[in-house]
Design a protein around this motif. Structure first.
Motif, PDB file in Angstrom:
ATOM      1  N   GLY A 160       0.824  -1.190   0.000  1.00  0.00           N
ATOM      2  CA  GLY A 160       0.000   0.000   0.000  1.00  0.00           C
ATOM      3  C   GLY A 160       0.861   1.244   0.000  1.00  0.00           C
ATOM      4  N   TYR A 161       0.256   2.364  -0.325  1.00  0.00           N
ATOM      5  CA  TYR A 161       0.941   3.639  -0.290  1.00  0.00           C
ATOM      6  C   TYR A 161       0.451   4.405   0.910  1.00  0.00           C
ATOM      7  CZ  TYR A 161       2.333   1.887  -4.645  1.00  0.00           C
ATOM      8  OH  TYR A 161       2.838   1.058  -5.586  1.00  0.00           O
ATOM      9  N   GLU A 162       1.347   5.105   1.543  1.00  0.00           N
ATOM     10  CA  GLU A 162       1.078   5.679   2.850  1.00  0.00           C
ATOM     11  C   GLU A 162       0.068   6.810   2.761  1.00  0.00           C
ATOM     12  OE1 GLU A 162       3.495   7.826   6.506  1.00  0.00           O
ATOM     13  OE2 GLU A 162       4.494   7.362   4.618  1.00  0.00           O
ATOM     14  N   LYS A 163      -0.860   6.791   3.699  1.00  0.00           N
ATOM     15  CA  LYS A 163      -1.753   7.921   3.880  1.00  0.00           C
ATOM     16  C   LYS A 163      -1.052   8.902   4.796  1.00  0.00           C
ATOM     17  CE  LYS A 163      -5.848   9.073   6.517  1.00  0.00           C
ATOM     18  NZ  LYS A 163      -6.964   8.516   7.287  1.00  0.00           N
ATOM     19  N   ARG A 164      -0.941  10.155   4.375  1.00  0.00           N
ATOM     20  CA  ARG A 164      -0.244  11.165   5.169  1.00  0.00           C
ATOM     21  C   ARG A 164      -1.228  12.271   5.518  1.00  0.00           C
ATOM     22  NH1 ARG A 164       5.504  11.139   4.648  1.00  0.00           N
ATOM     23  NH2 ARG A 164       5.490  13.344   5.180  1.00  0.00           N
ATOM     24  N   GLY A 165      -1.216  12.712   6.764  1.00  0.00           N
ATOM     25  CA  GLY A 165      -2.026  13.840   7.174  1.00  0.00           C
ATOM     26  C   GLY A 165      -3.443  13.446   7.526  1.00  0.00           C
ATOM     27  N   TYR A 166      -4.012  14.147   8.468  1.00  0.00           N
ATOM     28  CA  TYR A 166      -5.378  13.894   8.904  1.00  0.00           C
ATOM     29  C   TYR A 166      -6.100  15.229   9.033  1.00  0.00           C
ATOM     30  CZ  TYR A 166      -3.591   9.288   9.892  1.00  0.00           C
ATOM     31  OH  TYR A 166      -3.015   8.051   9.772  1.00  0.00           O
ATOM     32  N   LEU A 167      -7.347  15.251   8.672  1.00  0.00           N
ATOM     33  CA  LEU A 167      -8.126  16.473   8.687  1.00  0.00           C
ATOM     34  C   LEU A 167      -9.242  16.335   9.703  1.00  0.00           C
ATOM     35  CD1 LEU A 167      -8.383  19.203   7.160  1.00  0.00           C
ATOM     36  CD2 LEU A 167     -10.100  18.102   5.735  1.00  0.00           C
ATOM     37  N   ASN A 168      -9.245  17.208  10.702  1.00  0.00           N
ATOM     38  CA  ASN A 168     -10.252  17.155  11.761  1.00  0.00           C
ATOM     39  C   ASN A 168     -11.245  18.304  11.680  1.00  0.00           C
ATOM     40  OD1 ASN A 168      -9.092  14.835  12.974  1.00  0.00           O
ATOM     41  ND2 ASN A 168      -7.500  16.137  13.867  1.00  0.00           N
ATOM     42  N   SER A 169     -11.204  19.074  10.610  1.00  0.00           N
ATOM     43  CA  SER A 169     -12.134  20.173  10.427  1.00  0.00           C
ATOM     44  C   SER A 169     -12.403  20.318   8.941  1.00  0.00           C
ATOM     45  CB  SER A 169     -11.561  21.469  11.011  1.00  0.00           C
ATOM     46  OG  SER A 169     -10.321  21.776  10.407  1.00  0.00           O
ATOM     47  N   ASP A 170     -13.214  21.307   8.568  1.00  0.00           N
ATOM     48  CA  ASP A 170     -13.585  21.463   7.161  1.00  0.00           C
ATOM     49  C   ASP A 170     -12.387  21.806   6.288  1.00  0.00           C
ATOM     50  OD1 ASP A 170     -16.262  20.923   7.646  1.00  0.00           O
ATOM     51  OD2 ASP A 170     -16.714  23.016   8.115  1.00  0.00           O
ATOM     52  N   PHE A 171     -11.494  22.635   6.796  1.00  0.00           N
ATOM     53  CA  PHE A 171     -10.274  22.937   6.066  1.00  0.00           C
ATOM     54  C   PHE A 171      -9.223  23.445   7.054  1.00  0.00           C
ATOM     55  CE2 PHE A 171     -12.564  26.901   6.197  1.00  0.00           C
ATOM     56  CZ  PHE A 171     -11.585  27.849   6.442  1.00  0.00           C
ATOM     57  N   ARG A 172      -7.959  23.324   6.638  1.00  0.00           N
ATOM     58  CA  ARG A 172      -6.848  23.821   7.446  1.00  0.00           C
ATOM     59  C   ARG A 172      -5.822  24.438   6.517  1.00  0.00           C
ATOM     60  NH1 ARG A 172      -4.609  19.660  11.783  1.00  0.00           N
ATOM     61  NH2 ARG A 172      -3.690  21.606  12.543  1.00  0.00           N
ATOM     62  N   LEU A 173      -5.122  25.437   7.025  1.00  0.00           N
ATOM     63  CA  LEU A 173      -4.119  26.130   6.225  1.00  0.00           C
ATOM     64  C   LEU A 173      -2.791  26.128   6.966  1.00  0.00           C
ATOM     65  CD1 LEU A 173      -4.480  29.324   4.168  1.00  0.00           C
ATOM     66  CD2 LEU A 173      -2.702  29.257   5.915  1.00  0.00           C
ATOM     67  N   PHE A 174      -1.718  25.875   6.210  1.00  0.00           N
ATOM     68  CA  PHE A 174      -0.368  25.887   6.770  1.00  0.00           C
ATOM     69  C   PHE A 174       0.541  26.677   5.841  1.00  0.00           C
ATOM     70  CE2 PHE A 174      -2.421  21.885   7.771  1.00  0.00           C
ATOM     71  CZ  PHE A 174      -2.235  21.757   9.134  1.00  0.00           C
ATOM     72  N   HIS A 175       1.466  27.437   6.408  1.00  0.00           N
ATOM     73  CA  HIS A 175       2.535  28.077   5.641  1.00  0.00           C
ATOM     74  C   HIS A 175       3.835  27.435   6.107  1.00  0.00           C
ATOM     75  CE1 HIS A 175       4.091  32.010   3.676  1.00  0.00           C
ATOM     76  NE2 HIS A 175       4.984  31.043   3.556  1.00  0.00           N
ATOM     77  N   LEU A 176       4.462  26.671   5.218  1.00  0.00           N
ATOM     78  CA  LEU A 176       5.610  25.858   5.606  1.00  0.00           C
ATOM     79  C   LEU A 176       6.836  26.230   4.784  1.00  0.00           C
ATOM     80  CD1 LEU A 176       3.845  22.365   5.668  1.00  0.00           C
ATOM     81  CD2 LEU A 176       4.225  23.894   7.607  1.00  0.00           C
ATOM     82  N   THR A 177       7.988  26.168   5.444  1.00  0.00           N
ATOM     83  CA  THR A 177       9.265  26.322   4.753  1.00  0.00           C
ATOM     84  C   THR A 177      10.199  25.229   5.249  1.00  0.00           C
ATOM     85  OG1 THR A 177       9.001  28.723   4.618  1.00  0.00           O
ATOM     86  CG2 THR A 177      11.211  27.839   4.247  1.00  0.00           C
ATOM     87  N   ASP A 178      10.684  24.397   4.323  1.00  0.00           N
ATOM     88  CA  ASP A 178      11.639  23.339   4.652  1.00  0.00           C
ATOM     89  C   ASP A 178      13.019  23.757   4.179  1.00  0.00           C
ATOM     90  OD1 ASP A 178       9.639  21.735   5.690  1.00  0.00           O
ATOM     91  OD2 ASP A 178       9.274  20.723   3.781  1.00  0.00           O
ATOM     92  N   THR A 179      13.984  23.668   5.077  1.00  0.00           N
ATOM     93  CA  THR A 179      15.360  24.003   4.719  1.00  0.00           C
ATOM     94  C   THR A 179      16.281  22.788   4.797  1.00  0.00           C
ATOM     95  OG1 THR A 179      15.787  24.663   7.008  1.00  0.00           O
ATOM     96  CG2 THR A 179      15.118  26.403   5.464  1.00  0.00           C
ATOM     97  N   LYS A 180      15.729  21.669   5.247  1.00  0.00           N
ATOM     98  CA  LYS A 180      16.500  20.439   5.333  1.00  0.00           C
ATOM     99  C   LYS A 180      15.966  19.436   4.314  1.00  0.00           C
ATOM    100  CE  LYS A 180      17.527  20.980  10.265  1.00  0.00           C
ATOM    101  NZ  LYS A 180      17.408  20.362  11.616  1.00  0.00           N
ATOM    102  N   LYS A 181      16.750  18.430   4.025  1.00  0.00           N
ATOM    103  CA  LYS A 181      16.366  17.410   3.052  1.00  0.00           C
ATOM    104  C   LYS A 181      15.096  16.698   3.494  1.00  0.00           C
ATOM    105  CE  LYS A 181      18.142  13.257   0.719  1.00  0.00           C
ATOM    106  NZ  LYS A 181      17.729  13.701  -0.615  1.00  0.00           N
ATOM    107  N   GLN A 182      14.131  16.623   2.602  1.00  0.00           N
ATOM    108  CA  GLN A 182      12.864  15.939   2.870  1.00  0.00           C
ATOM    109  C   GLN A 182      12.629  14.919   1.760  1.00  0.00           C
ATOM    110  OE1 GLN A 182      10.552  16.172   5.264  1.00  0.00           O
ATOM    111  NE2 GLN A 182      10.643  18.179   6.210  1.00  0.00           N
ATOM    112  N   ASP A 183      12.498  13.670   2.138  1.00  0.00           N
ATOM    113  CA  ASP A 183      12.202  12.615   1.166  1.00  0.00           C
ATOM    114  C   ASP A 183      10.771  12.144   1.390  1.00  0.00           C
ATOM    115  OD1 ASP A 183      14.709  12.556  -0.099  1.00  0.00           O
ATOM    116  OD2 ASP A 183      15.542  11.346   1.526  1.00  0.00           O
TER     117      ASP A 183
END
Length: 279
Positions: A3-26
């Motif tokens: 299977g392919y991984e399910k990532r993230g969970y939503l507990n409300s109608d919508f959510r907003l994030f402002h993200l900045t990654d400066t390290k390696k993310q795979d």
């Protein structure tokens, strides 16, 4: 079945994030129960969605429907900044009428097989201003914050759909991708509830069985059989949540008997088909 991984969970109608990654993310290929809108701000990212790849430019808007298998490929040498909006498909559906549907932009993405919208003139874009207004509304406390955030979010979705449907933003073509694999995915989507075999798909794609399986794995990262089974199970879960009887769902999604369907569903979602009707 892998299977392919399910990532993230939503507990409300919508959510907003402002993200900045400066390290390696795979990121591995994964999917969500919810729809996702990404406003790409900066970085060097290729976004892969259902076998298509897009080299993003600043302020591109990426539309990822629930159950779409996707992943970003990120160059870690530069910061990866983006605004992400997670939204419940049920929430959007609740605003559907005879004259409008706030998920039209997602439907058009499926129709055009393009998941990325490009804003041509950022300075003149009322859509981008609404994005910044939405971020401010969701980040700052004040009178009726949740209601205000929802109102601004609906304004954003209205403007996004208006821009998409009138051509003020452009659905761009994938940067890379094998058109043969896109055609295979379209064929699978159109025959998902039918009896599908690798030989049948290979014949439709004018490819040998071996060549098809090799190309599909190379382009998408998963096997043809796993992809079909996973898509059937994700469709089954959506139908179950909509109230369709369990036995009908089994056969409507291309499974030949209930025991096979039930075992596959439980293994994949770690719950029974009957549990889906309760969510």
């Amino acid at each position: 079945m892998t299977g392919y991984e399910k990532r993230g969970y939503l507990n409300s109608d919508f959510r907003l994030f402002h993200l900045t990654d400066t390290k390696k993310q795979d990121f591995e290929y994964h999917y969500h129960d919810f729809d996702k809108i990404i406003i790409f701000i900066r970085g060097r990212v290729t976004y892969r969605i259902e076998g298509q790849a897009y080299e993003l430019q600043p302020y591109d808007i990426v539309l990822v429907s629930h159950n779409d298998i996707h992943r970003p490929d990120i160059d870690p040498s530069v910061p990866y900044e983006r605004i992400i909006v997670y939204l419940s498909p049920r929430f959007i559906t609740s605003y559907r009428s005879d004259t409008y549907d706030l998920s039209d932009c997602f439907h058009k993405a499926k129709e055009l097989r393009s998941n990325v919208l490009r804003i041509h003139s950022l300075e003149k874009s009322g859509l981008f201003k609404t994005i910044t207004d939405l971020e401010y509304a969701c980040a700052h406390d004040g009178y009726a914050k949740e209601l205000y955030c929802q109102v601004v979010f609906l304004e954003f979705m209205i403007k996004l759909n208006r821009a998409a449907l009138t051509g003020r933003v452009e659905y761009i073509s994938p940067s890379t991708g094998d058109r043969r694999i896109s055609a295979v995915m379209e064929y699978i989507a159109g025959h998902l509830t039918e009896d599908l075999t690798v030989d049948q798909i290979a014949d439709a794609a004018y490819l040998s069985r071996y060549h098809l399986m090799h190309l599909f794995k190379q382009a998408t990262g998963y096997t043809l059989g796993n992809y079909i089974t996973e898509k059937r199970l994700l469709l089954a879960r959506d139908l179950l949540r909509s109230g369709t009887p369990v036995t009908s769902v089994c056969f409507d999604c291309g499974f030949k008997n209930y025991s096979t369907f039930s075992r596959a569903y439980k293994k994949y979602f770690e719950s029974t088909p009957s549990d889906a009707k309760k969510t």
